[in-house]
Structure formats: C-alpha cells, structure tokens
Motif scaffolding. Sequence first.
Motif, short mmCIF file in Angstrom:
data_model
loop_
_atom_site.label_atom_id
_atom_site.label_comp_id
_atom_site.label_asym_id
_atom_site.label_seq_id
_atom_site.Cartn_x
_atom_site.Cartn_y
_atom_site.Cartn_z
N SER A 158 -43.73 -48.25 8.19
CA SER A 158 -43.84 -48.67 9.58
C SER A 158 -42.96 -47.82 10.49
O SER A 158 -43.36 -47.46 11.60
N ALA A 159 -41.76 -47.48 10.03
CA ALA A 159 -40.86 -46.66 10.84
C ALA A 159 -41.47 -45.29 11.10
O ALA A 159 -41.39 -44.78 12.22
N VAL A 160 -42.09 -44.69 10.09
CA VAL A 160 -42.73 -43.38 10.29
C VAL A 160 -43.95 -43.53 11.19
O VAL A 160 -44.16 -42.72 12.10
N LEU A 161 -44.76 -44.56 10.97
CA LEU A 161 -45.95 -44.76 11.81
C LEU A 161 -45.59 -44.87 13.29
O LEU A 161 -46.32 -44.39 14.15
N CYS A 162 -44.49 -45.52 13.57
CA CYS A 162 -44.12 -45.81 14.96
C CYS A 162 -43.16 -44.78 15.57
O CYS A 162 -42.80 -44.92 16.74
N ALA A 163 -42.77 -43.77 14.80
CA ALA A 163 -41.83 -42.77 15.32
C ALA A 163 -42.39 -42.10 16.56
O ALA A 163 -43.49 -41.55 16.55
N GLY A 164 -41.65 -42.18 17.64
CA GLY A 164 -42.06 -41.55 18.89
C GLY A 164 -43.16 -42.25 19.65
O GLY A 164 -43.67 -41.72 20.64
N VAL A 165 -43.56 -43.43 19.20
CA VAL A 165 -44.66 -44.15 19.85
C VAL A 165 -44.08 -45.31 20.65
O VAL A 165 -43.41 -46.18 20.12
N THR A 166 -44.34 -45.29 21.96
CA THR A 166 -43.85 -46.35 22.84
C THR A 166 -45.00 -46.83 23.70
O THR A 166 -45.72 -46.00 24.27
N PRO A 167 -45.21 -48.13 23.81
CA PRO A 167 -44.50 -49.20 23.10
C PRO A 167 -44.91 -49.22 21.63
O PRO A 167 -45.94 -48.68 21.24
N ARG A 168 -44.09 -49.88 20.85
CA ARG A 168 -44.33 -49.98 19.42
C ARG A 168 -45.67 -50.68 19.18
O ARG A 168 -45.92 -51.76 19.70
N PRO A 169 -46.57 -50.06 18.40
CA PRO A 169 -47.88 -50.67 18.16
C PRO A 169 -47.77 -51.94 17.32
O PRO A 169 -46.88 -52.04 16.47
N PRO A 170 -48.67 -52.88 17.53
CA PRO A 170 -48.63 -54.10 16.73
C PRO A 170 -48.96 -53.78 15.26
O PRO A 170 -49.59 -52.77 14.94
N LYS A 171 -48.53 -54.65 14.38
CA LYS A 171 -48.73 -54.45 12.94
C LYS A 171 -50.20 -54.26 12.59
O LYS A 171 -50.53 -53.43 11.77
N TRP A 172 -51.10 -55.02 13.21
CA TRP A 172 -52.52 -54.91 12.86
C TRP A 172 -53.04 -53.50 13.13
O TRP A 172 -53.83 -52.97 12.36
N LEU A 173 -52.56 -52.87 14.22
CA LEU A 173 -53.00 -51.51 14.54
C LEU A 173 -52.40 -50.51 13.56
O LEU A 173 -53.08 -49.57 13.13
N GLN A 174 -51.16 -50.71 13.18
CA GLN A 174 -50.53 -49.84 12.18
C GLN A 174 -51.33 -49.87 10.88
O GLN A 174 -51.64 -48.83 10.29
N VAL A 175 -51.68 -51.08 10.44
CA VAL A 175 -52.43 -51.24 9.20
C VAL A 175 -53.81 -50.60 9.31
O VAL A 175 -54.25 -49.88 8.41
N GLU A 176 -54.48 -50.82 10.41
CA GLU A 176 -55.83 -50.27 10.62
C GLU A 176 -55.81 -48.75 10.61
O GLU A 176 -56.64 -48.11 9.94
N LEU A 177 -54.89 -48.15 11.33
CA LEU A 177 -54.83 -46.69 11.40
C LEU A 177 -54.39 -46.07 10.08
O LEU A 177 -54.89 -45.01 9.68
N LEU A 178 -53.48 -46.72 9.37
CA LEU A 178 -53.06 -46.20 8.08
C LEU A 178 -54.20 -46.29 7.07
O LEU A 178 -54.43 -45.36 6.29
#
Length: 110
Positions: free
Chosen positions: A23-43
């Motif tokens: 999650s930390a790598v997925l959100c690095a440099g991304v503002t605002p922090r994406p919701p968990k569901w979007l992180q999971v979907e994109l990964l």
Amino acid sequence: MDEDEDEDELEPGWDGNRPAAISAVLCAGVTPRPPKWLQVELLAAARRAADANSAECESWAAEQLRLGGIRENAALVAVMETALRDRITTTYLEKYPDRRYLIDELRRWT
C-alpha cells in the motif's frame, strides 16, 4: 486528519507487514491517498497484465512507468513478482530515488 490517511506510511527501518508495504508503494506520491478498493483494483489489473509473456509485460511496464501516479506504482509492485523485477525497479528508482526505502521494504516481502 482521517484515520486511514497515513495508516500505511513507512519510515526507513520500519518493521511492518507485506500489505502495508504494498500500500505504501501504491500510494507513493499520490495525493489524496486513494481508497483501499481502488488500490486493490489497480493492483489486480496490473498483476493480470504482468502475467503476460515477458516481451508484452516489459513493454506494458515501460508504458506504465511513463504515466506516473498510482498506475505506475501498481505496475512496479506487479512486476516485482516477475523476472523483470530488477530492470523495472532500477528504472523506477532512477525516476524516484527518494522512494528507495519503500522499494527496499517491499523487497523484503516479495
């Protein structure tokens, strides 16, 4: 401040777990922090793309690294689970040398 806002922030020397490192790598440099569901979907989408044969995967990863943002970060995480790991990681760190500690932490878990 939202409780979830920095729940996966990593500091050098942090001793956490694999989901937090991803999650930390997925959100690095991304503002605002994406919701968990979007992180999971994109990964998940990135992992499907990375499962292609190596020539296609390398081309896809190079394209994602040019885009920036969470898609770029998801591509990096997905490719870290393939034979292209070192090549893509090197390219990513040339672009973002300040994220080395995040990548080093993720390597502990992949």
